[in-house]
Design a protein around this motif. Sequence first.
Motif, short mmCIF file in Angstrom:
data_model
loop_
_atom_site.label_atom_id
_atom_site.label_comp_id
_atom_site.label_asym_id
_atom_site.label_seq_id
_atom_site.Cartn_x
_atom_site.Cartn_y
_atom_site.Cartn_z
N ALA A 240 -1.44 16.60 -121.03
CA ALA A 240 -2.50 15.59 -120.98
C ALA A 240 -1.85 14.21 -121.08
O ALA A 240 -0.88 14.03 -121.82
CB ALA A 240 -3.48 15.81 -122.11
N PRO A 241 -2.33 13.21 -120.34
CA PRO A 241 -1.73 11.87 -120.39
C PRO A 241 -1.68 11.32 -121.82
O PRO A 241 -2.71 11.19 -122.47
CB PRO A 241 -2.66 11.03 -119.51
CG PRO A 241 -3.29 12.00 -118.57
CD PRO A 241 -3.47 13.25 -119.38
N GLY A 242 -0.47 11.05 -122.29
CA GLY A 242 -0.32 10.51 -123.64
C GLY A 242 -0.65 11.50 -124.74
O GLY A 242 -0.73 11.12 -125.91
N GLY A 243 -0.85 12.76 -124.38
CA GLY A 243 -1.28 13.76 -125.35
C GLY A 243 -0.16 14.21 -126.26
O GLY A 243 1.01 13.87 -126.08
N PHE A 244 -0.53 15.01 -127.26
CA PHE A 244 0.43 15.49 -128.24
C PHE A 244 1.31 16.58 -127.64
O PHE A 244 0.85 17.45 -126.90
CB PHE A 244 -0.29 16.03 -129.47
CG PHE A 244 0.64 16.66 -130.47
CD1 PHE A 244 1.34 15.87 -131.37
CD2 PHE A 244 0.83 18.03 -130.50
CE1 PHE A 244 2.21 16.44 -132.30
CE2 PHE A 244 1.69 18.61 -131.42
CZ PHE A 244 2.39 17.81 -132.32
N ALA A 245 2.58 16.53 -127.99
CA ALA A 245 3.52 17.61 -127.72
C ALA A 245 4.53 17.60 -128.85
O ALA A 245 4.79 16.55 -129.45
CB ALA A 245 4.22 17.41 -126.38
N GLN A 246 5.09 18.76 -129.19
CA GLN A 246 6.13 18.78 -130.21
C GLN A 246 7.25 17.84 -129.79
O GLN A 246 7.64 17.79 -128.63
CB GLN A 246 6.66 20.19 -130.41
CG GLN A 246 5.64 21.17 -130.95
CD GLN A 246 5.19 20.86 -132.38
OE1 GLN A 246 5.82 20.09 -133.09
NE2 GLN A 246 4.08 21.46 -132.80
N ALA A 247 7.77 17.08 -130.74
CA ALA A 247 8.69 15.98 -130.41
C ALA A 247 9.98 16.46 -129.77
O ALA A 247 10.54 15.77 -128.92
CB ALA A 247 9.00 15.18 -131.67
N THR A 248 10.47 17.63 -130.17
CA THR A 248 11.69 18.16 -129.56
C THR A 248 11.45 19.60 -129.12
O THR A 248 10.71 20.35 -129.74
CB THR A 248 12.89 18.13 -130.53
OG1 THR A 248 12.76 19.19 -131.48
CG2 THR A 248 13.01 16.80 -131.24
N LEU A 249 12.13 19.97 -128.05
CA LEU A 249 12.00 21.33 -127.53
C LEU A 249 12.62 22.33 -128.50
O LEU A 249 12.09 23.42 -128.72
CB LEU A 249 12.66 21.42 -126.16
CG LEU A 249 12.40 22.70 -125.36
CD1 LEU A 249 10.91 22.90 -125.13
CD2 LEU A 249 13.14 22.65 -124.02
N ALA A 250 13.75 21.94 -129.11
CA ALA A 250 14.42 22.85 -130.06
C ALA A 250 13.51 23.15 -131.24
O ALA A 250 13.42 24.29 -131.71
CB ALA A 250 15.73 22.23 -130.53
N ALA A 251 12.81 22.12 -131.74
CA ALA A 251 11.90 22.34 -132.86
C ALA A 251 10.71 23.19 -132.45
O ALA A 251 10.25 24.04 -133.21
CB ALA A 251 11.41 21.01 -133.41
#
Length: 410
Positions: A240-251
């Motif tokens: 989603a535009p500007g939506g939340f995602a976990q900050a790092t892929l590893a985390a």
Amino acid sequence: MSEREIEITTLGHRGDGVAETETGPIYVAGALPGEIVRAKVVDGRAQKPVIEKPSPNRIEPVCRHYSACGGCSVQHLAEEPYLVWKSGLVEKALRDRGIETEVSGTIAATMGGRRRAVLTATRAGRHTLLGYHEKASHRLVDIAECPVLDPVIVEALPGLKSLASEVLPKKGELRMTVLVTTTGLDVALDKADKGYGRKIPALSQKVVDQNLARLSVNGEVILELRPPLLDMGGIGIVAAPGGFAQATLAAEHALSKLVIDGVGKAKTIADLFSGVGTFALRLGRQANVHAVEGDAAALAAFDKALRKPQGLKKVTFERRDLSRRPLVKEELEPYDAVVFDPPRAGAQAQAEQLALSKVKTIVAVSCNPATLARDLRILLDGGYVLQSVTPVDQFHYSPHIEAVAVLTRP
């Protein structure tokens, strides 16, 4: 007021050195435990401290902007004591709620792993500044590097600054959210000049020139060259535009493994505060999952992903504000396990209902140790037993820490 000698005893929860004195704590920015500092003290804070005896754990910061930029607070601390400090933030929050338990070692962040950045842009005469605010200031640090960010974002900084310059408001600041996806950068601009519509041709050309996946301004998609995809355990989600995602892929991978291991062999799972389905889609490969989320844009992305055959078991969802209308005891009865991952405010109302339920396993994910501890206290008072707490550091060099707690009902 004369200078005084200060001995630092601990590292505070915001990354400041703390000296415990007879008149109360003194906070010393940039100091580490064991160091001797000389400074004037005003209202409990050291002014322009000079380190007379440095700690053996002190290292050289890795970023040229560190002395001014407010994005990081502990680049000067060596890795091992840094990770111990991160675990300690969780331990202290739990102790403050009367919870004595062993906290696992912190799962370390990956240098250059931040795939999501929220930057600020503003005018400085004829120039555009893009970066982070200075420590305790409204002034902006115009960053040329950032070792925390994914190199793809760092490489794109000049182009992103040019993009921001097109729609800067006459006064105030513009917010830019940048996300690295599998198909390119997704950029969302908020608080842009209200007359940005006349700049759409120029903005579109910059999207093409910079090969961005998508650009949104004030919630409107200006141009999408490719759907910006996030890989959720082999399932593609359009962000989603500007939506939340976990900050790092590893985390994200670490958190997901902890969640999957935590629910064990549960066959029916409720994933609460589910977002775009970070956990639900992965859990759906082994169990029936009902996802609950209040954000319409996140659920729309989740719904779109479910419309394609993915080899999942039964996965359903509903839109619901769980802080106002949590799943009550009776609604929780069908589930063997519940996962919840709320915003920083936590899940107090939902925890109170879970404490009344017979759900066998609960996995709590949190980005705020204080509200996590409050919610765990509620569950423990309701008869649950805490099995494990694992910190996950995806906010390198900052005071922020994620944690995953697993509880079971005897």
